[in-house]
Design a protein around this motif. Structure first.
Motif, PDB file in Angstrom:
ATOM      1  N   SER A  25      -4.348   0.113 -11.643  1.00  0.00           N
ATOM      2  CA  SER A  25      -5.006   1.008 -11.398  1.00  0.00           C
ATOM      3  C   SER A  25      -5.894   2.043 -11.059  1.00  0.00           C
TER       4      SER A  25
ATOM      5  N   HIS B 194       0.418  -1.017 -10.950  1.00  0.00           N
ATOM      6  CA  HIS B 194      -0.090   0.411 -10.952  1.00  0.00           C
ATOM      7  C   HIS B 194      -0.978   1.100 -12.073  1.00  0.00           C
ATOM      8  N   TRP B 195      -0.832   0.762 -13.288  1.00  0.00           N
ATOM      9  CA  TRP B 195      -1.100   0.962 -13.975  1.00  0.00           C
ATOM     10  C   TRP B 195      -2.619   1.084 -14.703  1.00  0.00           C
TER      11      TRP B 195
ATOM     12  N   ARG C  80       5.868   6.833  -3.253  1.00  0.00           N
ATOM     13  CA  ARG C  80       5.485   6.491  -4.567  1.00  0.00           C
ATOM     14  C   ARG C  80       6.416   6.776  -4.731  1.00  0.00           C
TER      15      ARG C  80
ATOM     16  N   THR D 108       7.981   3.208  -4.572  1.00  0.00           N
ATOM     17  CA  THR D 108       7.858   2.493  -5.997  1.00  0.00           C
ATOM     18  C   THR D 108       8.827   2.921  -6.812  1.00  0.00           C
TER      19      THR D 108
ATOM     20  N   ARG E 202       2.318   3.415  -2.018  1.00  0.00           N
ATOM     21  CA  ARG E 202       0.933   4.452  -2.818  1.00  0.00           C
ATOM     22  C   ARG E 202      -0.103   5.381  -2.291  1.00  0.00           C
ATOM     23  N   GLN E 203      -0.734   4.343  -1.859  1.00  0.00           N
ATOM     24  CA  GLN E 203      -1.475   4.690  -1.263  1.00  0.00           C
ATOM     25  C   GLN E 203      -1.729   5.473  -0.060  1.00  0.00           C
TER      26      GLN E 203
ATOM     27  N   THR F 255       0.763  -0.698  -0.099  1.00  0.00           N
ATOM     28  CA  THR F 255       0.054   0.205   0.124  1.00  0.00           C
ATOM     29  C   THR F 255       0.908   1.278   0.082  1.00  0.00           C
TER      30      THR F 255
ATOM     31  N   LYS G  96       2.304   6.847 -16.581  1.00  0.00           N
ATOM     32  CA  LYS G  96       1.028   6.513 -16.447  1.00  0.00           C
ATOM     33  C   LYS G  96       1.365   5.840 -17.674  1.00  0.00           C
TER      34      LYS G  96
ATOM     35  N   ASN H  57       7.944   2.248 -14.156  1.00  0.00           N
ATOM     36  CA  ASN H  57       7.290   2.741 -12.413  1.00  0.00           C
ATOM     37  C   ASN H  57       6.274   4.214 -12.717  1.00  0.00           C
TER      38      ASN H  57
END
Length: 290
Positions: free
Chosen positions: A290, A287-288, A75, A78, A70-71, A68, A271, A268
């Motif tokens: 999500s 994550h692309w 970031r 990652t 990024r949340q 988690t 986008k 990473n």
């Protein structure tokens, strides 16, 4: 030009595996979570000083919020890639003794980590350069540079700290630039006379640039600032992307299949989607979707 033409094996030098140049966190003592500093920003939720363990680092050297990040506002974690330097320092340079077991060596271990990361990053680029058929005329020099970089990475901690990293990096970068010029020259020759594309140079400021559908084949985008640029559907084949800043760059539908010196960390940070075409050695970030 066929998509695979740039990556044919010459047979003169064996293609070197990327395996040891990929992070293996299970074999590392959480070095990136301790050695490196970061400041509260859009990439990190908190401040942390160099040599200070991240508050999310667990006793087993694993990240307690890995799934988690990024949340939770991390970031930056990652998009970091040590290119395998972490496990090299942990298991080889310091012989498997972690900084908790041997606190007297902790400071040196943390100081050596960024040096090793630079060496492994150079090895990553040299490894790719040796797969490029169009640079075969300098494969001998590239192989020698790779051997020397590998030798340096095997030095003891004191010797690593004493080496002239800036001079070695400049030496390798000169070879990588020659590689880029050789590979891109063929693409540009094929397009001579009909190429009216805008030319970009090293370190170009393309922050937020509107480049949707742009033909960037063979472009020099070394160190370009592509933060939040719109590259949807752009053709980046044979483009030199070494050091390009892809934070929040929109790569949906873009073609990067034969771009050169692209890293997983760059992807990473960007986008993309299922239509983004990537080199065979890189993967589509989770994550692309999500």
């Amino acid at each position: 030009m066929s998509e695979n033409h740039e990556y044919e094996d010459t047979g003169s030098f064996p293609q070197r595996s990327h395996f040891s140049l990929k992070a293996d966190c299970e074999s590392c003592f959480g070095l990136c979570c301790v050695a490196l500093p970061f400041a509260a920003s859009s990439d990190f939720a908190i401040d942390k000083h160099a040599g200070e363990p991240c508050s999310n680092l667990q006793p087993d050297f694993r990240c307690g919020v890995h799934n988690t990040l990024r949340q939770r506002g991390f970031r930056g974690c990652t998009v970091f890639d040590c290119f395998g330097a972490g496990q090299k320092i942990s298991q080889a340079t310091f012989g498997g003794y972690n900084w908790r077991q041997a606190p007297a060596s902790a400071k040196q271990m943390f100081e050596v980590f960024p040096i090793m990361r630079q060496l492994h990053e150079l090895l990553y680029y040299l490894n790719e350069a040796l797969t490029l058929q169009l640079a075969c005329t300098i494969h001998g020099e590239l192989s020698a540079a790779s051997d020397e970089t590998e030798r340096l990475s095997n030095l003891d901690p004191d010797s690593l700290m004493d080496m002239d990293m800036a001079a070695h990096r400049a030496y390798v970068n000169a070879l990588l630039l020659r590689t880029s010029e050789l590979v891109r020259a063929e693409e540009l020759r094929q397009r001579k006379g009909s190429d009216r594309r805008k030319k970009y140079g090293r370190g170009a400021d393309l922050i937020g640039a509107k480049l949707k559908g742009a033909d960037l084949r063979g472009a020099n985008l070394r160190g370009a600032y592509l933060i939040a640029a719109d590259l949807r559907g752009a053709d980046l084949r044979v483009a030199d992307l070494i050091g390009a800043d892809f934070r929040d760059t929109d790569l949906r539908g873009a073609d990067l299949t034969t771009s050169i010196f692209l890293t997983q960390a760059q992807l990473n940070a960007a986008k993309g989607d299922a239509d983004t075409k990537l080199p065979y050695s890189l993967t589509r970030p989770v994550h692309w979707f999500s």
